[in-house]
Design a protein around this motif. Structure first.
Motif, PDB file in Angstrom:
ATOM      1  N   GLY A 191       0.810  -1.185   0.000  1.00 64.80           N
ATOM      2  CA  GLY A 191       0.000   0.000   0.000  1.00 64.80           C
ATOM      3  C   GLY A 191       0.853   1.249   0.000  1.00 64.80           C
ATOM      4  N   TYR A 192       0.159   2.348  -0.020  1.00 62.83           N
ATOM      5  CA  TYR A 192       0.805   3.659   0.004  1.00 62.83           C
ATOM      6  C   TYR A 192       0.517   4.343   1.324  1.00 62.83           C
ATOM      7  CZ  TYR A 192       1.213   2.860  -4.987  1.00 62.83           C
ATOM      8  OH  TYR A 192       1.510   2.335  -6.205  1.00 62.83           O
ATOM      9  N   PHE A 193       1.488   5.089   1.817  1.00 60.12           N
ATOM     10  CA  PHE A 193       1.347   5.768   3.090  1.00 60.12           C
ATOM     11  C   PHE A 193       1.726   7.234   2.950  1.00 60.12           C
ATOM     12  CE2 PHE A 193       2.231   1.344   3.962  1.00 60.12           C
ATOM     13  CZ  PHE A 193       1.196   1.019   4.824  1.00 60.12           C
ATOM     14  N   TYR A 194       0.828   8.101   3.381  1.00 50.56           N
ATOM     15  CA  TYR A 194       1.069   9.544   3.374  1.00 50.56           C
ATOM     16  C   TYR A 194       0.942  10.042   4.808  1.00 50.56           C
ATOM     17  CZ  TYR A 194       0.177  14.515   2.919  1.00 50.56           C
ATOM     18  OH  TYR A 194       0.229  15.877   3.056  1.00 50.56           O
ATOM     19  N   SER A 195       1.850  10.895   5.212  1.00 52.94           N
ATOM     20  CA  SER A 195       1.735  11.513   6.527  1.00 52.94           C
ATOM     21  C   SER A 195       2.321  12.917   6.471  1.00 52.94           C
ATOM     22  CB  SER A 195       2.432  10.679   7.608  1.00 52.94           C
ATOM     23  OG  SER A 195       3.804  10.581   7.359  1.00 52.94           O
TER      24      SER A 195
ATOM     25  N   PHE B  58       5.735  10.698   1.984  1.00 51.82           N
ATOM     26  CA  PHE B  58       5.063   9.655   1.217  1.00 51.82           C
ATOM     27  C   PHE B  58       5.932   8.412   1.257  1.00 51.82           C
ATOM     28  CE2 PHE B  58       4.104   7.372  -2.758  1.00 51.82           C
ATOM     29  CZ  PHE B  58       2.741   7.164  -2.564  1.00 51.82           C
ATOM     30  N   ASN B  59       5.367   7.305   1.729  1.00 53.67           N
ATOM     31  CA  ASN B  59       6.103   6.042   1.871  1.00 53.67           C
ATOM     32  C   ASN B  59       7.437   6.228   2.590  1.00 53.67           C
ATOM     33  OD1 ASN B  59       4.054   4.573   0.777  1.00 53.67           O
ATOM     34  ND2 ASN B  59       5.025   4.271  -1.200  1.00 53.67           N
ATOM     35  N   LYS B  60       7.397   6.937   3.712  1.00 49.70           N
ATOM     36  CA  LYS B  60       8.522   7.157   4.616  1.00 49.70           C
ATOM     37  C   LYS B  60       9.587   8.094   4.073  1.00 49.70           C
ATOM     38  CE  LYS B  60       7.928   2.700   6.878  1.00 49.70           C
ATOM     39  NZ  LYS B  60       8.559   1.456   7.278  1.00 49.70           N
ATOM     40  N   ASP B  61       9.360   8.742   2.948  1.00 47.77           N
ATOM     41  CA  ASP B  61      10.316   9.694   2.384  1.00 47.77           C
ATOM     42  C   ASP B  61       9.719  11.093   2.388  1.00 47.77           C
ATOM     43  OD1 ASP B  61      12.375   7.855   1.742  1.00 47.77           O
ATOM     44  OD2 ASP B  61      11.310   7.282  -0.085  1.00 47.77           O
TER      45      ASP B  61
ATOM     46  N   THR C 104      11.911  15.723  -4.134  1.00 49.92           N
ATOM     47  CA  THR C 104      11.658  14.816  -5.247  1.00 49.92           C
ATOM     48  C   THR C 104      11.098  15.660  -6.390  1.00 49.92           C
ATOM     49  OG1 THR C 104       9.357  14.378  -4.623  1.00 49.92           O
ATOM     50  CG2 THR C 104      11.046  12.930  -3.663  1.00 49.92           C
TER      51      THR C 104
END
Length: 89
Positions: free
Chosen positions: A1-5, A28-31, A47
């Motif tokens: 999955g994808y993760f945003y924080s 996004f995805n730990k970056d 990015t």
């Protein structure tokens, strides 16, 4: 999955809060792909998407002023925390 924080932080080390810094990370995805840092005073992209969004956000004066104003909120909250901690010791 994808993760945003999104992580928003107030960082300081002096008792008079003169060195307080507000940092707003978009992750996004730990970056971290874009960041606002109050010492820099603008958004920085890390990015391709982050650089694109940083340009848009930096050209939006309302959004930029809102982020800069967070330093004052940090100072108010930090002052309360610091008083609470030092009163307990």
């Amino acid at each position: 999955g994808y993760f945003y924080s999104r992580w928003r932080k107030c960082i300081w080390s002096s008792h008079d809060l003169s060195d307080i810094v507000f940092i707003d990370n978009y992750i996004f995805n730990k970056d971290v792909f874009i960041q606002f840092n109050s010492t820099v005073g603008k958004y920085v992209g890390y990015t391709e998407l982050g650089v694109y969004n940083a340009q848009l956000y930096n050209n939006n004066t309302g959004r930029l002023q809102s982020e800069i104003a967070q330093v004052d909120i940090c100072k108010q909250n930090a002052d309360l925390y610091q008083q609470t901690i030092t009163d307990k010791s």
